[in-house]
Scaffold this motif. Sequence first.
Motif, PDB file in Angstrom:
ATOM      1  N   VAL A  38      10.380 -33.335   2.927  1.00  0.00           N
ATOM      2  CA  VAL A  38       8.964 -33.483   2.581  1.00  0.00           C
ATOM      3  C   VAL A  38       8.855 -33.795   1.091  1.00  0.00           C
ATOM      4  O   VAL A  38       9.757 -33.488   0.321  1.00  0.00           O
ATOM      5  N   GLY A  40       5.238 -33.875  -0.171  1.00  0.00           N
ATOM      6  CA  GLY A  40       3.879 -33.450  -0.492  1.00  0.00           C
ATOM      7  C   GLY A  40       2.891 -34.589  -0.624  1.00  0.00           C
ATOM      8  O   GLY A  40       1.703 -34.355  -0.781  1.00  0.00           O
ATOM      9  N   LYS A  41       3.349 -35.833  -0.581  1.00  0.00           N
ATOM     10  CA  LYS A  41       2.472 -36.998  -0.686  1.00  0.00           C
ATOM     11  C   LYS A  41       2.504 -37.754   0.633  1.00  0.00           C
ATOM     12  O   LYS A  41       1.695 -37.500   1.518  1.00  0.00           O
ATOM     13  N   ARG A  43       4.967 -37.694   2.791  1.00  0.00           N
ATOM     14  CA  ARG A  43       5.542 -36.791   3.792  1.00  0.00           C
ATOM     15  C   ARG A  43       5.083 -35.379   3.481  1.00  0.00           C
ATOM     16  O   ARG A  43       5.696 -34.656   2.706  1.00  0.00           O
ATOM     17  N   SER A  44       3.959 -35.015   4.108  1.00  0.00           N
ATOM     18  CA  SER A  44       3.363 -33.705   3.869  1.00  0.00           C
ATOM     19  C   SER A  44       4.086 -32.638   4.685  1.00  0.00           C
ATOM     20  O   SER A  44       4.940 -32.935   5.520  1.00  0.00           O
ATOM     21  N   GLN A  77       1.862 -24.981   0.568  1.00  0.00           N
ATOM     22  CA  GLN A  77       0.854 -26.040   0.512  1.00  0.00           C
ATOM     23  C   GLN A  77       1.447 -27.291  -0.144  1.00  0.00           C
ATOM     24  O   GLN A  77       2.348 -27.200  -0.976  1.00  0.00           O
ATOM     25  N   ASP A  78       0.917 -28.450   0.241  1.00  0.00           N
ATOM     26  CA  ASP A  78       1.404 -29.719  -0.311  1.00  0.00           C
ATOM     27  C   ASP A  78       1.232 -29.799  -1.824  1.00  0.00           C
ATOM     28  O   ASP A  78       2.105 -30.296  -2.518  1.00  0.00           O
ATOM     29  N   HIS A  79       0.127 -29.285  -2.345  1.00  0.00           N
ATOM     30  CA  HIS A  79      -0.101 -29.375  -3.792  1.00  0.00           C
ATOM     31  C   HIS A  79       0.907 -28.516  -4.555  1.00  0.00           C
ATOM     32  O   HIS A  79       1.327 -28.882  -5.658  1.00  0.00           O
ATOM     33  N   ARG A  82       4.169 -30.601  -4.540  1.00  0.00           N
ATOM     34  CA  ARG A  82       4.090 -31.708  -5.506  1.00  0.00           C
ATOM     35  C   ARG A  82       4.318 -31.203  -6.930  1.00  0.00           C
ATOM     36  O   ARG A  82       5.014 -31.834  -7.721  1.00  0.00           O
TER      37      ARG A  82
END
Length: 90
Positions: A38, A40-41, A43-44, A77-79, A82
């Motif tokens: 993953v 985060g962008k 590929r979440s 979480q994705d953020h 990232r």
Amino acid sequence: MNRLPLEIGSVAVSTAGRDQGRIYAVFQELDADFVLVVDGKLRSMDRPKKKRRKHLRATGNVLREMARRLNAGEIVQDHELRAWLKEEEG
């Protein structure tokens, strides 16, 4: 060839495919040949990419907080992912 291990939370760079050069974190180990990655962008966390281990080059860095939380069954979480990957980039 002596390769660094790819474990949950490992930071790796794609060496093959149209995503060549993209930085990922290992989300899950599937078997001896495949992992889920993953970023985060594109590929979440809810849409990981299945990638052959031989098409990834480990950087030697591990996102310890991500690995700890995933192994404990907690949500990442994705953020957050990232932000962790951005720190690793430089």
